[in-house]
Design a protein around this motif. Structure first.
Motif, short mmCIF file in Angstrom:
data_model
loop_
_atom_site.label_atom_id
_atom_site.label_comp_id
_atom_site.label_asym_id
_atom_site.label_seq_id
_atom_site.Cartn_x
_atom_site.Cartn_y
_atom_site.Cartn_z
N PRO A 171 -20.25 3.04 -1.81
CA PRO A 171 -19.17 3.99 -1.55
C PRO A 171 -18.57 4.60 -2.83
O PRO A 171 -18.16 5.75 -2.82
N ALA A 173 -22.67 5.30 6.88
CA ALA A 173 -22.40 3.96 6.36
C ALA A 173 -21.40 3.96 5.21
O ALA A 173 -21.28 2.97 4.48
N ASN A 174 -20.68 5.07 5.03
CA ASN A 174 -19.61 5.10 4.03
C ASN A 174 -18.39 4.39 4.63
O ASN A 174 -18.30 4.21 5.84
N ILE A 175 -17.45 3.96 3.77
CA ILE A 175 -16.25 3.30 4.29
C ILE A 175 -15.34 4.36 4.92
O ILE A 175 -15.22 5.47 4.43
N ASP A 227 -14.34 6.54 12.89
CA ASP A 227 -15.78 6.67 12.99
C ASP A 227 -16.12 7.84 13.90
O ASP A 227 -15.67 7.87 15.04
N CYS A 262 -16.80 9.23 9.85
CA CYS A 262 -15.86 9.42 8.74
C CYS A 262 -15.49 10.89 8.56
O CYS A 262 -16.10 11.77 9.17
N GLY A 265 -26.08 0.98 0.59
CA GLY A 265 -25.54 -0.37 0.49
C GLY A 265 -26.24 -1.19 -0.59
O GLY A 265 -26.12 -2.42 -0.60
N ARG A 297 -13.66 0.29 8.19
CA ARG A 297 -14.97 -0.07 8.73
C ARG A 297 -16.01 0.86 8.10
O ARG A 297 -15.69 1.64 7.21
N TYR A 298 -17.25 0.76 8.54
CA TYR A 298 -18.30 1.61 7.99
C TYR A 298 -18.65 2.69 9.00
O TYR A 298 -18.75 2.43 10.20
#
Lengths: 199, 199
Positions: A89, A62-64, A68, A70, A109, A56-57
């Motif tokens: 990413p 907002a990195n993969i 959560d 990250c 993104g 997920r992000y």
């Protein structure tokens, strides 16, 4: 005429849909899969499904990620007052490989590209502004690709970030290591001259 | 440093094991999979497993197939007195694409290569001899690749097949269509001269 086995042809069709894989390569891959041990093929099929299930992000950068926030955002040893803004990413990967950067990231993104219908709303810009307004940030490094869209987005972000009072920097543009001045394009040489530093 | 998501990294590792896919491409593919709709990824995973389940080798020609004998061997419209001997299933594909050949095939599974430990026992030569001795064959076309191993295997097979009394031919070696005589290598020009035909 195609493969004499329909399922092999179907697999080749699937491969051909992936980026950078043409029909010939797709056929070669399908034949390779056929020769692979059954366990390895199952492992590959599982890996495909697992990625879609688990990845997920990160709600912060907002990195993969699988967890959560990250591992970068939740690492206490990193400098949480430093944010490096990148497009995708993969760019995080490229910077992490240097082992020189120990701050956090923010994955946009993409970049602003009005012709492709990508405006500020399509990127994680609101999230970036929220981060810099709610946490203490000393510096935001803009590390977008040095092309027209990247430049435009860099300037746009710089304008938005300046009012928050932190240092806003961009990564240097100049000659890549190992390059030859003789063969470099004018734009690169211009940037290299502009960005010269005292030794 | 690798992807921040373990499962994505694992998928990239799997991709990197496929032929012609380096680490960078593997990473790009993994990220592409992440962005693909869930159904498409499931379909790809299923296609992989289906190939391993369904595809087998034709008991007559050793080509890949889902039904034994394969659609070529079981096609009554084809000339069953003509066998084209090729190295790999891809070669069947290459010949079928011409739409010019309407006989059967025999897939050897490689060529003689003593240095790699591939002798006559490793190839489907016994099966070929069994075919020509039990069915009526007018002609065997040897369509192996025109390199050292292919040539050696062609001569070896010709010697074995001659005693059965059928015509044994090989595909022509010469200049490819669209080539330039000026830039052709000596060996190819020599073969083209040797193989000249009356017009």
């Amino acid at each position: 005429m195609v493969f004499t086995a329909t399922s092999l042809e179907e697999l080749a069709e699937h491969f051909a849909q992936l980026p950078g894989i043409g029909r010939k390569t797709a056929h070669r891959l399908a034949l390779y899969i056929l020769k692979m041990p059954h366990e390895e093929v199952s492992a590959l099929a599982n890996a495909l499904l697992t990625v879609k299930e688990k990845v997920r992000y990160c709600s912060l950068c907002a990195n993969i990620t699988e967890n959560d926030p990250c591992i970068i955002c939740s690492d206490p040893k990193r400098d949480h007052s430093l944010i490096c803004v990148v497009e995708e990413p993969n760019d995080v990967l490229a910077i992490e490989k240097t082992n020189e950067y120990h701050g956090l990231y923010h994955v946009l993104g993409g970049v602003l590209s009005p012709l492709d219908g990508i405006g500020p709303e399509e990127l994680k810009i609101k999230e970036l502004l929220h981060r810099v307004s709610t946490t203490h940030i000393d510096e935001v490094i803009l590390a977008l690709n040095p092309n027209v869209e990247g430049e435009a987005t860099t300037l746009y972000l710089a304008k938005l970030l300046k009012p928050f009072g932190m240092k806003v920097t961009r990564i240097a543009r100049g000659l890549p290591v190992g390059a030859d001045l003789e063969f470099a394009d004018e734009a690169t040489v211009t940037r290299a001259l502009e960005g010269r530093i005292v030794i």
